[in-house]
Design an enzyme around this catalytic site. Structure first.
Site, PDB file in Angstrom:
ATOM      1  N   ARG A  50       0.810  -1.221   0.000  1.00  0.00           N
ATOM      2  CA  ARG A  50       0.000   0.000   0.000  1.00  0.00           C
ATOM      3  C   ARG A  50       0.835   1.259   0.000  1.00  0.00           C
ATOM      4  O   ARG A  50       0.559   2.201  -0.733  1.00  0.00           O
ATOM      5  CB  ARG A  50      -0.878   0.044   1.233  1.00  0.00           C
ATOM      6  CG  ARG A  50      -2.017  -0.890   1.142  1.00  0.00           C
ATOM      7  CD  ARG A  50      -2.729  -0.826   2.455  1.00  0.00           C
ATOM      8  NE  ARG A  50      -3.420  -2.074   2.653  1.00  0.00           N
ATOM      9  CZ  ARG A  50      -4.661  -2.140   3.124  1.00  0.00           C
ATOM     10  NH1 ARG A  50      -5.296  -1.052   3.474  1.00  0.00           N
ATOM     11  NH2 ARG A  50      -5.224  -3.303   3.264  1.00  0.00           N
ATOM     12  N   THR A  51       1.828   1.285   0.870  1.00  0.00           N
ATOM     13  CA  THR A  51       2.660   2.492   0.949  1.00  0.00           C
ATOM     14  C   THR A  51       3.345   2.710  -0.400  1.00  0.00           C
ATOM     15  O   THR A  51       3.427   3.824  -0.908  1.00  0.00           O
ATOM     16  CB  THR A  51       3.695   2.359   2.081  1.00  0.00           C
ATOM     17  OG1 THR A  51       2.999   2.103   3.292  1.00  0.00           O
ATOM     18  CG2 THR A  51       4.512   3.623   2.243  1.00  0.00           C
ATOM     19  N   LYS A  79      22.592 -10.504  -2.558  1.00  0.00           N
ATOM     20  CA  LYS A  79      23.983 -10.954  -2.654  1.00  0.00           C
ATOM     21  C   LYS A  79      24.855 -10.299  -1.595  1.00  0.00           C
ATOM     22  O   LYS A  79      26.078 -10.357  -1.663  1.00  0.00           O
ATOM     23  CB  LYS A  79      24.538 -10.657  -4.048  1.00  0.00           C
ATOM     24  CG  LYS A  79      23.721 -11.303  -5.150  1.00  0.00           C
ATOM     25  CD  LYS A  79      24.300 -11.003  -6.530  1.00  0.00           C
ATOM     26  CE  LYS A  79      23.378 -11.478  -7.643  1.00  0.00           C
ATOM     27  NZ  LYS A  79      22.842 -10.360  -8.436  1.00  0.00           N
ATOM     28  N   ARG A 100      11.919   2.127   2.301  1.00  0.00           N
ATOM     29  CA  ARG A 100      11.279   1.333   3.346  1.00  0.00           C
ATOM     30  C   ARG A 100      12.270   0.234   3.699  1.00  0.00           C
ATOM     31  O   ARG A 100      12.825  -0.413   2.804  1.00  0.00           O
ATOM     32  CB  ARG A 100      10.002   0.716   2.777  1.00  0.00           C
ATOM     33  CG  ARG A 100       9.392  -0.316   3.681  1.00  0.00           C
ATOM     34  CD  ARG A 100       8.592   0.343   4.783  1.00  0.00           C
ATOM     35  NE  ARG A 100       7.521  -0.503   5.225  1.00  0.00           N
ATOM     36  CZ  ARG A 100       6.311  -0.047   5.540  1.00  0.00           C
ATOM     37  NH1 ARG A 100       6.022   1.215   5.424  1.00  0.00           N
ATOM     38  NH2 ARG A 100       5.397  -0.875   5.960  1.00  0.00           N
ATOM     39  N   HIS A 128       7.871   6.772  10.541  1.00  0.00           N
ATOM     40  CA  HIS A 128       7.089   6.668   9.319  1.00  0.00           C
ATOM     41  C   HIS A 128       6.425   8.027   9.098  1.00  0.00           C
ATOM     42  O   HIS A 128       5.215   8.172   9.228  1.00  0.00           O
ATOM     43  CB  HIS A 128       6.046   5.556   9.482  1.00  0.00           C
ATOM     44  CG  HIS A 128       5.390   5.135   8.209  1.00  0.00           C
ATOM     45  ND1 HIS A 128       5.794   5.588   6.958  1.00  0.00           N
ATOM     46  CD2 HIS A 128       4.355   4.292   7.972  1.00  0.00           C
ATOM     47  CE1 HIS A 128       5.032   5.030   6.041  1.00  0.00           C
ATOM     48  NE2 HIS A 128       4.154   4.244   6.625  1.00  0.00           N
TER      49      HIS A 128
END
Ligand code: ZN
Lengths: 305, 155
Positions: A50-51, A79, A100, A128
């Site tokens: 959603r974000t 990696k 994020r 946030h």
């Protein structure tokens, strides 16, 4: 905006918040700009559909476009590439980055390695801030941001949206009430900041006593995995669930918010009441993120207030 | 007895550093911060709970053959804010200073938040902002108040 990056709600002054919210209101009212040349880099080191969609939509509505690092499984991060290296590479393609990440402090670290604005879209249990801005936008639209009483209920310990929001509200004339089980009360660093900011704050274990005073009730989810045993969770969770009956005791104009997704902490029958504002709140993410991106990409950072 | 008399109880040093006026009970933490455990061969004398005009009781540490850097002195201030540093050369105190609290300490404490990006092998040093009564991680905002000595970075 004074800042080149948006890492934490703590860096947002009242003036910054008002600048973003005013701009968001313009976009909400249908204003269009053409950021045809701008590319936003989406760096999502953990899934948050959603974000990510909200930022993607906001950038496209501004006329720009996005480039997506893809999932961690499919990228060089798998990696063993450091975050510092990954963001340096993506910053070479994009005009701003949205990050994020599962670790606290990731956005701060990223901002130290790139020359483009970094927007924190959630780092671990940390911050946030764009969620906070859309929360503030929703509160302002529904109750105003001064001389109001806000109750924040649920998991206050791990809920980063709560921490950011509480800190941002100290910039406004807001009485804050925190309602949670003892084991999930605000962490001490947040209480420390609220105290330092001179905030008018009280903590409760029970909603009933304070509900009639509230202009806004912000509900968050209590997660099962925070409790060692299922019974303990059941006992606690039930006490912090609201339904239409619970809200009989509330003011008629109470605004009920939730960062979503909800599970069962707000019963579906609340959706039918005038209190329910959480879907509107989710939709506000787009104009607010448009405003933020537009301000940051306009290079207004560093201009002072 | 004066502080000067007390100092004599702990053997005099030829060249090195005397850290005086350490809050009683903090001497071993001071040594930990300086990463001194005697294994490097340096001669270390420690006085604990000696009477002090200024502090009532204090600890004192003398390190032979080692002069403290300003960065080390800075971080000492977090656990021994009243400490004085005497640099000794050829039995003479050539430099005497009080510790001052820095605004930021870098690379000395490690963040106790196991999910903090500064502990994840990224190319950065730990960084803590020094507040009045605590320090705060510059990455994850974690607050550290008590027992700073337990969070001294060991690498
Ligand atoms: Zn940290």
């Amino acid at each position: 905006m004074r800042h080149d990056h948006l890492i934490s709600a703590r860096q947002l002054s009242r003036g910054d918040v008002e600048t973003v919210l005013d701009r968001a209101a313009e976009f909400d009212a249908g204003e269009r700009v053409a950021r045809d040349d701008d590319l936003l880099g989406l760096c999502f080191f953990e899934p948050s559909t959603r974000t990510k969609m909200s930022f993607d939509t906001a950038m496209k509505r501004l006329g720009g476009d996005t480039v997506d690092m893809g999932t961690v499984e499919s990228s060089s991060v798998k990696k063993g590439e450091s975050l510092a290296d990954t963001v340096r590479v993506v910053a070479g393609y994009a005009d701003a980055l949205v990050l994020r990440h599962p670790s606290e402090g990731a956005a701060k670290l990223a901002s130290e390695f790139v020359d483009v604005p970094v927007i924190n879209a959630g780092d671990g249990a940390g911050q946030h801030p764009t969620q906070t801005l859309l929360d503030l936008y929703t509160i302002r639209e529904n109750a105003g941001l001064d001389d109001i009483t806000v109750g924040i209920m649920g998991d206050l310990k791990y809920g980063r949206t709560v921490h950011s929001l509480a800190e941002a509200l100290t910039e406004f004339d807001v009485r804050q009430h925190f309602i949670s089980p003892e084991s999930l009360r605000l962490p001490r660093n947040v209480r420390y900041d609220l105290h330092e900011a001179g905030a008018d704050v009280r903590e409760h274990t029970d909603l009933a006593g304070i509900l009639p005073e509230l202009d806004v009730l912000y509900v968050t989810r209590i997660q099962r995995e925070r409790f060692p045993d299922e019974n303990e969770y059941r006992e606690v969770a039930g006490e912090y669930r609201i339904d239409a009956d619970t809200l009989d005791a509330a003011r008629e104009d109470l605004t009920v918010m939730h960062p979503l997704p909800r599970v069962d902490e707000i019963a579906p029958d609340v959706d039918e009441t005038d209190h329910a504002t959480y879907f509107e709140q989710a939709h506000n993410g787009v104009p607010v993120r448009m405003a933020l991106l537009d301000l940051m990409l306009s290079g207004d950072g560093g201009d002072g207030r | 007895m004066t502080d000067a008399d007390q100092e004599l109880r702990v053997s005099k040093i030829v060249n090195g550093t005397v850290i005086d006026h350490i809050a009683a009970g903090q001497a071993l933490n001071v040594l930990a911060i300086l990463d001194i455990d005697g294994s490097g061969g340096e001669e270390v004398s420690v006085g604990m709970n000696v009477p002090s005009d200024r502090l009532g009781r204090k600890d004192i540490v003398k390190v032979e053959g080692r002069e403290l850097s300003p960065a080390e002195v800075d971080v000492l201030s977090l656990i021994a804010p009243a400490a004085t540093i005497n640099i000794v050369r050829d039995y003479d105190v050539v430099e005497k200073s009080r510790v001052t609290r820095p605004e930021v300490v870098t690379g000395i404490l490690s963040c106790p938040n196991t999910n903090c990006i500064s502990t994840a092998g990224e190319p950065v040093e730990s960084r803590f902002e020094v507040l009045d009564d605590a320090v705060r991680c510059g990455y994850c905002d974690e607050l550290l108040r008590e027992d700073l000595a337990a969070h001294i970075a060991t690498d």
